[in-house]
Scaffold this motif. Structure first.
Motif, mmCIF file in Angstrom:
data_model
loop_
_atom_site.group_PDB
_atom_site.id
_atom_site.type_symbol
_atom_site.label_atom_id
_atom_site.label_comp_id
_atom_site.label_asym_id
_atom_site.label_seq_id
_atom_site.Cartn_x
_atom_site.Cartn_y
_atom_site.Cartn_z
ATOM 1 N N TRP A 114 90.587 52.849 1.191
ATOM 2 C CA TRP A 114 89.452 53.048 2.083
ATOM 3 C C TRP A 114 88.906 54.486 2.116
ATOM 4 O O TRP A 114 87.684 54.674 2.041
ATOM 5 C CB TRP A 114 89.816 52.541 3.484
ATOM 6 N N GLN A 168 81.929 52.597 8.276
ATOM 7 C CA GLN A 168 82.741 51.461 8.724
ATOM 8 C C GLN A 168 82.435 50.242 7.866
ATOM 9 O O GLN A 168 81.403 50.187 7.196
ATOM 10 C CB GLN A 168 82.391 51.092 10.177
ATOM 11 N N MET A 169 83.329 49.281 7.948
ATOM 12 C CA MET A 169 83.082 47.982 7.324
ATOM 13 C C MET A 169 83.221 46.905 8.391
ATOM 14 O O MET A 169 83.852 47.140 9.399
ATOM 15 C CB MET A 169 84.087 47.757 6.194
ATOM 16 N N PHE A 208 88.197 45.174 5.401
ATOM 17 C CA PHE A 208 89.514 45.789 5.503
ATOM 18 C C PHE A 208 90.598 44.723 5.445
ATOM 19 O O PHE A 208 90.512 43.754 6.185
ATOM 20 C CB PHE A 208 89.652 46.373 6.902
ATOM 21 N N ARG A 263 86.447 41.338 10.366
ATOM 22 C CA ARG A 263 85.119 41.110 10.921
ATOM 23 C C ARG A 263 84.113 40.534 9.935
ATOM 24 O O ARG A 263 83.009 40.172 10.324
ATOM 25 C CB ARG A 263 84.590 42.416 11.516
ATOM 26 N N LYS A 316 84.809 55.310 2.301
ATOM 27 C CA LYS A 316 84.218 55.440 3.643
ATOM 28 C C LYS A 316 82.813 56.059 3.592
ATOM 29 O O LYS A 316 81.878 55.566 4.228
ATOM 30 C CB LYS A 316 85.163 56.270 4.514
ATOM 31 N N GLN A 335 77.426 46.502 10.616
ATOM 32 C CA GLN A 335 77.599 45.748 11.867
ATOM 33 C C GLN A 335 77.764 44.251 11.609
ATOM 34 O O GLN A 335 76.818 43.534 11.267
ATOM 35 C CB GLN A 335 76.439 45.996 12.868
HETATM 36 N N1 GSH Z 1 80.862 47.092 15.529
HETATM 37 C C1 GSH Z 1 81.328 47.144 14.169
HETATM 38 C C2 GSH Z 1 82.754 47.641 14.142
HETATM 39 C C3 GSH Z 1 83.185 47.928 12.721
HETATM 40 C C4 GSH Z 1 84.593 48.472 12.659
HETATM 41 O O1 GSH Z 1 85.159 48.923 13.681
HETATM 42 N N2 GSH Z 1 85.155 48.455 11.467
HETATM 43 C C5 GSH Z 1 86.477 48.953 11.260
HETATM 44 C C6 GSH Z 1 87.327 47.886 10.612
HETATM 45 S S1 GSH Z 1 87.495 46.479 11.656
HETATM 46 C C7 GSH Z 1 86.392 50.124 10.296
HETATM 47 O O2 GSH Z 1 85.598 50.132 9.387
HETATM 48 N N3 GSH Z 1 87.282 51.099 10.490
HETATM 49 C C8 GSH Z 1 87.468 52.152 9.533
HETATM 50 C C9 GSH Z 1 86.977 53.478 9.972
HETATM 51 O O3 GSH Z 1 86.334 53.558 11.053
HETATM 52 O O4 GSH Z 1 87.253 54.427 9.228
HETATM 53 C C10 GSH Z 1 81.213 45.764 13.504
HETATM 54 O O5 GSH Z 1 81.278 44.754 14.229
HETATM 55 O O6 GSH Z 1 81.036 45.707 12.282
#
Ligand code: GSH
Length: 195
Positions: free
Chosen positions: A53, A64-65, A8, A28, A57, A77
């Motif tokens: 995004w 998630q990414m 992201f 991340r 998704k 992860q």
């Molecule tokens: N525990 C996961 C957390 C991943 C996470 O929260 N990703 C966020 C971006 S930092 C994401 O993809 N959010 C978009 C969504 O949930 O739609 C990791 O460390 O990869």
């Protein structure tokens, strides 16, 4: 070996800071990029902007990414990805117990990151400043104290967290503190070893 990272891009700006960060938060996946770089490995780095995004998704296992694609399978992860890559490229610790020490450092860094995320996500500027101040005055010192103990216990007096050689825990710390020092450039002053 070709590997794809997804990530992201979002903006991070701290106008009162004399430090500059690149114009998008590295997110991340950055620790994995640093692992690839440290190991001189090629990979494909695919990044999506916020507005792109929603159409991607559903392609991600957990929605998630970041996600790492390896031999046709998507691994979610960020810390699992980093640990996997570190093991592939000998940056995870040289034996089982060293790996556990590296993981202990990584988990301790993750603890301070988790407590920082509400500061990033707060939209109200005055609440954000209040949270930021509380984090740097009360929360971060506890975690820095913990990291200082681990550096002393596992680092044999050298510059790396574990065993006198580079591991992904060092890269994780470096990555996160590039961001944290933008928010408060003096936060490591009481921790000369960590600094
Ligand atoms: N525990 C996961 C957390 C991943 C996470 O929260 N990703 C966020 C971006 S930092 C994401 O993809 N959010 C978009 C969504 O949930 O739609 C990791 O460390 O990869």
């Amino acid at each position: 070996m070709i590997l794809n990272c997804f990530f992201f891009a979002s903006s991070l700006a701290y106008p009162n800071s004399s430090r500059q960060l690149c114009d998008s938060c590295r997110g991340r996946a950055e620790v994995s990029r640093l692992i690839f770089a440290a190991a001189s490995q090629k990979y494909e780095d695919i990044r999506y902007e916020i507005d792109e995004w929603p159409s991607h998704k559903a392609e991600m296992p957990l929605g998630q990414m970041p996600v790492l694609e390896f031999n046709g399978t998507k691994l979610p992860q960020s810390k699992s990805i980093a640990r996997f890559l570190a093991k592939q490229f000998q940056l995870a610790g040289r034996d089982n117990f060293e790996q556990a020490k590296v993981d202990a450092v990584g988990d301790t860094i993750e603890d301070l990151l988790i407590k920082l995320t509400p500061v990033f996500y707060e939209q109200d500027e005055s609440k954000k400043e209040e949270l930021r101040k509380k984090y740097f005055d009360e929360e971060l010192p506890k975690h820095l104290q913990n990291l200082d103990v681990l550096l002393k216990d596992f680092g044999n007096g050298g510059p790396f967290f574990v065993g006198n050689h580079l591991t992904w825990a060092d890269l994780f710390f470096y990555d996160l503190f590039e961001t944290i020092l933008v928010m408060n450039e003096n936060c490591l002053e009481n921790y000369p070893r960590l600094k």
